[in-house]
Design a protein around this motif. Structure first.
Motif, PDB file in Angstrom:
ATOM      1  N   LYS A  63       0.978  -1.161  -0.207  1.00 27.43           N
ATOM      2  CA  LYS A  63      -0.142  -0.120   0.004  1.00 27.43           C
ATOM      3  C   LYS A  63       0.822   1.152  -0.069  1.00 27.43           C
ATOM      4  O   LYS A  63       0.739   1.911  -0.838  1.00 27.43           O
ATOM      5  CB  LYS A  63      -0.893  -0.154   1.477  1.00 27.43           C
ATOM      6  CG  LYS A  63      -1.904   1.285   1.352  1.00 27.43           C
ATOM      7  CD  LYS A  63      -3.125   0.519   2.141  1.00 27.43           C
ATOM      8  CE  LYS A  63      -4.195   1.626   2.231  1.00 27.43           C
ATOM      9  NZ  LYS A  63      -3.700   2.432   2.729  1.00 27.43           N
ATOM     10  N   LYS A  64       2.054   1.277   0.995  1.00 23.85           N
ATOM     11  CA  LYS A  64       2.741   2.239   1.150  1.00 23.85           C
ATOM     12  C   LYS A  64       3.686   3.032  -0.369  1.00 23.85           C
ATOM     13  O   LYS A  64       3.570   3.804  -0.942  1.00 23.85           O
ATOM     14  CB  LYS A  64       3.692   2.558   1.912  1.00 23.85           C
ATOM     15  CG  LYS A  64       2.930   2.348   3.755  1.00 23.85           C
ATOM     16  CD  LYS A  64       3.319   2.778   4.667  1.00 23.85           C
ATOM     17  CE  LYS A  64       3.404   3.326   6.206  1.00 23.85           C
ATOM     18  NZ  LYS A  64       3.958   2.300   7.106  1.00 23.85           N
ATOM     19  N   ILE A  65       3.975   1.295  -0.952  1.00 22.09           N
ATOM     20  CA  ILE A  65       4.529   1.489  -1.693  1.00 22.09           C
ATOM     21  C   ILE A  65       4.093   2.524  -3.419  1.00 22.09           C
ATOM     22  O   ILE A  65       4.777   2.660  -4.192  1.00 22.09           O
ATOM     23  CB  ILE A  65       5.267   0.436  -2.736  1.00 22.09           C
ATOM     24  CG1 ILE A  65       6.357  -0.435  -1.227  1.00 22.09           C
ATOM     25  CG2 ILE A  65       6.017  -0.025  -4.333  1.00 22.09           C
ATOM     26  CD1 ILE A  65       6.742  -1.973  -1.125  1.00 22.09           C
ATOM     27  N   GLU A  74      -2.214  -5.157  -5.794  1.00 16.75           N
ATOM     28  CA  GLU A  74      -2.196  -6.119  -6.096  1.00 16.75           C
ATOM     29  C   GLU A  74      -0.540  -6.842  -6.802  1.00 16.75           C
ATOM     30  O   GLU A  74       0.130  -7.418  -6.489  1.00 16.75           O
ATOM     31  CB  GLU A  74      -3.689  -6.664  -6.763  1.00 16.75           C
ATOM     32  CG  GLU A  74      -4.331  -7.403  -5.337  1.00 16.75           C
ATOM     33  CD  GLU A  74      -5.215  -8.859  -6.753  1.00 16.75           C
ATOM     34  OE1 GLU A  74      -6.250  -8.431  -5.894  1.00 16.75           O
ATOM     35  OE2 GLU A  74      -4.974  -8.472  -7.699  1.00 16.75           O
ATOM     36  N   ASN A  75      -1.041  -5.627  -7.538  1.00 18.84           N
ATOM     37  CA  ASN A  75       0.443  -5.168  -8.759  1.00 18.84           C
ATOM     38  C   ASN A  75       1.899  -5.201  -8.251  1.00 18.84           C
ATOM     39  O   ASN A  75       2.228  -6.224  -8.426  1.00 18.84           O
ATOM     40  CB  ASN A  75       0.729  -4.197  -9.956  1.00 18.84           C
ATOM     41  CG  ASN A  75      -0.635  -4.826 -10.999  1.00 18.84           C
ATOM     42  OD1 ASN A  75      -1.100  -3.312 -11.351  1.00 18.84           O
ATOM     43  ND2 ASN A  75      -1.204  -5.776 -11.317  1.00 18.84           N
ATOM     44  N   LEU A 102       6.422  -7.139  -5.371  1.00 17.71           N
ATOM     45  CA  LEU A 102       7.079  -7.046  -4.027  1.00 17.71           C
ATOM     46  C   LEU A 102       7.971  -8.368  -3.331  1.00 17.71           C
ATOM     47  O   LEU A 102       8.461  -8.494  -3.369  1.00 17.71           O
ATOM     48  CB  LEU A 102       6.479  -6.088  -3.150  1.00 17.71           C
ATOM     49  CG  LEU A 102       6.508  -6.023  -1.944  1.00 17.71           C
ATOM     50  CD1 LEU A 102       8.108  -5.646  -2.019  1.00 17.71           C
ATOM     51  CD2 LEU A 102       6.688  -5.589  -0.724  1.00 17.71           C
ATOM     52  N   GLN A 103       6.559  -9.250  -3.959  1.00 18.30           N
ATOM     53  CA  GLN A 103       7.081 -10.387  -3.319  1.00 18.30           C
ATOM     54  C   GLN A 103       8.528 -10.739  -4.136  1.00 18.30           C
ATOM     55  O   GLN A 103       8.891 -11.471  -4.017  1.00 18.30           O
ATOM     56  CB  GLN A 103       5.691 -11.766  -3.336  1.00 18.30           C
ATOM     57  CG  GLN A 103       5.677 -13.406  -2.947  1.00 18.30           C
ATOM     58  CD  GLN A 103       5.066 -13.178  -3.346  1.00 18.30           C
ATOM     59  OE1 GLN A 103       4.268 -13.434  -4.203  1.00 18.30           O
ATOM     60  NE2 GLN A 103       4.924 -15.173  -2.200  1.00 18.30           N
ATOM     61  N   ASN A 160       4.136 -11.493  -6.955  1.00 21.63           N
ATOM     62  CA  ASN A 160       5.076 -10.087  -7.105  1.00 21.63           C
ATOM     63  C   ASN A 160       4.573  -9.024  -8.832  1.00 21.63           C
ATOM     64  O   ASN A 160       4.779  -8.370  -8.818  1.00 21.63           O
ATOM     65  CB  ASN A 160       6.687 -10.324  -7.965  1.00 21.63           C
ATOM     66  CG  ASN A 160       7.236 -11.090  -7.103  1.00 21.63           C
ATOM     67  OD1 ASN A 160       6.985 -10.580  -5.887  1.00 21.63           O
ATOM     68  ND2 ASN A 160       7.694 -12.149  -7.210  1.00 21.63           N
ATOM     69  N   GLY A 161       3.207 -10.052  -9.335  1.00 15.35           N
ATOM     70  CA  GLY A 161       2.934  -9.151  -9.986  1.00 15.35           C
ATOM     71  C   GLY A 161       3.345  -9.100 -11.422  1.00 15.35           C
ATOM     72  O   GLY A 161       3.166  -8.546 -11.942  1.00 15.35           O
TER      73      GLY A 161
END
Lengths: 150, 680
Positions: free
Chosen positions: B241-243, B255-256, B261-262, B460-461
């Motif tokens: 969210k912050k990103i 979600e992307n 991120l993952q 990770n999207g």
């Protein structure tokens, strides 16, 4: 309304088949497929149906002679039979096969046998009626596809 | 159509090609659509044929499934769509569906007089794009062309995106093989990404964009923004969210970012892990895979390279991977991901291929996948081997995933070659934060790719890459793998480490893994079968996949023996997600296997995965999944994706490792594997 008396007769016969519940909407679908390229399409399909399903009827007969009943097998045959019957619009036959399957699922051998007798009757009756219908249709000569409110 | 890439742009021969080229559906479309109708009932067949002819379609009827299949095989581009009955004497309709999905990737419509919910559901989960109740009416047939168009669009999109970029990337990758420094990879990845991004933008089509949720292509710039945001927040505190807020990119969803991120986290982890395991067999293990992924990497943009850079992937693997990516059916590549549902794997690959290879690769992948093809649904020794393979591949994939995070896509390809279970395992553990234990997850991911494509890297999207319809199945499979692994109780970390081979290989080495593998194989086999269906589904739900997968994986860990449970979990998860539940079913089995594999395979990653999975699972399914850690979710997602591919590879890798151990045993014995290990 057909001007030709034979065609009129044909139309009446056809309508009664629907009214008495022998045929349903699916039969109309078949009629709609009939065209100049395939003027006897409906008859061909019905003929094919009776030829194919005769085998299934025989299978069920034989299976019902073996005790104990193999309900799975019976259900399988009837499933196929139901599919065929429904695709030509054989309403009463389809209803009987549905009932038969219900009895199979509940393991009711008596119910199966009773229903099967009824099914064979309906199956034979429909065959006779359709044969008469097609015969008349051939005599009446080429006609447009049956008109019916869409 | 892609002369440039050499890939058949559209599997659907000329019509599709023409369609694609023109960027608009031909005037006379859908007239001329080539339909293959399969039904043992002659009456129905005759009626259907007439109806379809009336719709101006080109009809070929067939009353035997086997004949239909051989017809399709002989002429892969000869048909646009298949309509098949469910109940047929010589072959189950769903089986045919799976075969078609795996081998030809054509849309398949199921039909039956049976309108029971469970049967329809089965159709959905197996990947059927539609289900018609008999008696079939003309109206129902009139619109079947939509399924063809949908597939075309997906393919086209994939192709467009991956096309030219791939080629360029591929070359780059190869040259970069030896140069696996993260920065180098980064560069490659970025460049490939960039290219893809450009392609994507250039080829933006209204119809596709309106019809499908646009995949987010993580271009270099976008990734840089992402990295900047993450660094600003601190890697530990960086939440999607912050990103997202920091990045402030319109159209980008949380979600992307989450999936990206993952992947990124996995990537980082792998980097750090790689350094530790330079000399690990894993490296070698990874290499082949990575090598194979090379080309694939280009697809994903970086995975391979990154992996290679990290030393995890021996050049050899990389080559293999690349070869795989390119569509060459390298031995390795042809990882038998049977368990996973070949189709899925394939799908997974496809997306990747798309990147660079387009159809051809896709086809190649298919081939590879097809290897398994014979395996589906029944675990045979062959399958077991496949499992290994898969496991290996999964391992690879996982590796891939971790390294790139966004590479989920690549991972899949990587997984394939996993020839060296060991290295894989390790790599998996290290690098694939997400991968590890979640071999299945990777598998799962691929699955997602199918429909999800986007989700490929669920977390990770990366999904974008994954787009391939077949992808989803892959994911599913991976999840399955993961599960088994987990169930092995030691799962993530343990199972893998058991054998000392992280990742899937770990599983095998463990011995326990063997069992897992066995089970996995079995599961995979089954999974694979269900995979097909999954592929179809892929088109739809990338996001869901992630979650589902996670759930599944988690499950695996939960029950060492309850593969089934896990599978169920997966299914439920998947189903929940909207995924083809059908696939889930099939996958359940494989999922279980996968899980096992996954778990055993990835020690560290497993943990991570397990955790992630757990998280998801918990949220998704009310299973008793233990949520181990927060991060796991991400990791698993990442793993999930690659798992799909990797699982097979992993499996195979694992199997290989276990050589002699595994053999025909299909018994999965999760007993004794406690999930506890999974917990970090």
């Amino acid at each position: 309304m057909e001007r030709n008396p034979m065609r009129r007769q044909l139309a009446v016969m056809r309508q009664s088949l629907f009214d008495q519940g022998y045929l349903d909407e699916q039969f109309v679908q078949l009629e709609e497929l009939q065209d100049d390229a395939n003027p006897n399409f409906v008859e061909e399909v019905v003929t094919l149906y009776y030829r194919d399903s005769a085998r299934l009827i025989l299978n069920v007969e034989q299976a019902l002679e073996r005790k104990p009943f193999d309900f799975n097998k019976l259900d399988g045959y009837m499933h196929q039979f139901k599919g065929s019957s429904s695709s030509i619009g054989a309403k009463k036959v389809k209803a009987e096969s549905t009932l038969f399957r219900e009895y199979c699922k509940s393991g009711n051998g008596e119910g199966c046998m009773r229903t099967f007798q009824q099914l064979k009757k309906e199956y034979a009756t429909l065959r006779k009626k359709l044969e008469a219908y097609f015969q008349l249709a051939r005599q009446a000569g080429p006609m447009e596809t049956a008109c019916h409110p869409k | 159509m892609n002369s440039s890439s050499g890939k058949g742009s559209m599997s659907t021969a000329s019509s599709s090609a023409a369609w694609k080229a023109g960027d608009a559906v031909p005037e006379q479309f859908p007239a001329g659509l080539r339909v293959l109708v399969v039904d043992d009932d002659q009456t129905c067949l005759m009626i259907l044929e007439k109806m379809l002819r009336t719709c101006l379609y080109e009809v070929t009827k067939c009353n035997r499934a086997e004949i239909a299949l051989s017809m399709l095989r002989e002429n892969k581009n000869g048909f646009d769509i298949v309509i098949s009955d469910v109940h047929m004497p010589d072959m189950d309709g769903f089986k045919l569906l799976e075969h078609i999905g795996l081998e030809m990737d054509l849309p398949v419509i199921m039909m039956s007089a049976d309108d029971g919910k469970h049967v329809v559901m089965k159709g959905v989960t197996h990947g059927a794009c539609d289900y018609l109740i008999k008696p079939v009416r003309m109206e129902a047939l009139k619109n079947i062309w939509q399924h063809v168009v949908r597939k075309w669009k997906d393919e086209w999109k994939d192709f467009e995106q991956s096309g030219s970029v791939e080629e360029g990337d591929r070359q780059q990758k190869q040259s970069e093989d030896a140069d696996y420094s993260s920065s180098a990879n980064e560069g490659n990845w970025k460049s490939s990404k960039k290219r893809k991004d450009d392609e994507d933008e250039a080829e933006e089509r209204d119809d596709t964009s309106t019809l499908k949720k646009p995949r987010v292509v993580w271009s270099v710039e976008l990734h840089q923004q992402f990295v900047a945001a993450v660094n600003q927040l601190g890697i530990d505190k960086a939440v999607p969210k912050k990103i997202l807020e920091l990045m402030n990119v319109p159209g980008l969803t949380r979600e992307n970012v989450a999936s990206h991120l993952q992947k990124y986290r996995l990537y980082l982890k792998r980097l750090s892990g790689v350094s530790q395991h330079q000399s690990n067999p894993n490296n070698s293990f990874i290499s082949p895979e990575e090598a194979a992924f090379g080309p694939l990497s280009s697809l994903n943009g970086l995975d391979l390279q990154t992996l290679a850079a990290t030393g995890q992937l021996p050049a050899q693997s990389l080559a293999t991977l690349q070869a795989a990516g390119l569509g060459r059916s390298t031995a390795k590549s042809s990882i038998p991901m049977p368990l996973v549902d070949q189709r899925n794997i394939f799908s997974f690959e496809n997306p990747k291929l798309r990147f660079g290879e387009g159809q051809q690769q896709h086809m190649n992948n298919n081939k590879q996948i097809n290897l398994f093809h014979g395996i589906p649904t029944t675990m045979e020794p062959k399958q077991l081997a496949s499992l290994h393979h898969t496991a290996q591949s999964i391992g690879n994939i996982n590796m891939q995933v971790t390294s790139h995070g966004a590479q989920s896509f690549q991972n899949n390809s990587l997984l394939m070659p996993m020839a060296q279970p060991q290295s894989r395992g390790q790599v998996l553990n290290n690098s694939t934060v997400g991968h590890a234990p979640t071999l299945p997850s990777s598998m799962g991911q691929p699955i997602l790719s199918n429909g999800v494509a986007v989700n490929v890297s669920p977390r990770n999207g990366i999904p974008e890459n994954i787009r391939a319809p077949g992808y989803n199945p892959v994911s599913q499979t991976s999840s399955i793998l993961n599960f088994p692994m987990n169930t092995a109780s030691e799962l993530p970390g343990n199972s893998f480490t058991l054998g000392s081979t992280p990742g899937i290989s770990g599983l095998t080495s463990k011995g326990a893994f063997q069992e897992d593998v066995n089970s996995e194989m079995k599961g995979l086999g089954e999974f694979l079968s269900s995979y097909d269906t999954f592929n179809d589904l892929n088109q739809h739900k990338p996001q869901n996949w992630e979650i589902q997968y996670v759930g599944m994986t988690y499950d695996a860990s939960q029950h060492s023996n309850s593969l089934q449970d896990n599978l169920d979990l997966m299914q439920s998860v998947l189903v929940q997600q909207g995924f083809s539940s059908g696939q889930v079913n099939g996958q359940n089995r494989s999922a279980a296997v996968v899980r096992k594999a996954m778990f055993s395979a990835g020690d560290s990653t497993e943990h991570v995965n397990a955790q992630n999975v757990n998280q998801h699972l918990n949220s998704l399914v009310e299973n008793t999944i233990r949520v181990k850690s927060e991060r796991v979710a991400d990791a698993s997602a990442a793993n999930l994706f690659p798992n799909h591919f990797g699982q097979e590879d992993l499996m195979s890798a694992l199997l290989k490792q276990q050589e002699g151990i595994l053999p025909a045993e299909n018994e999965f014995d999760f007993d004794g594997y406690s999930m506890d290990d999974i917990q970090e």
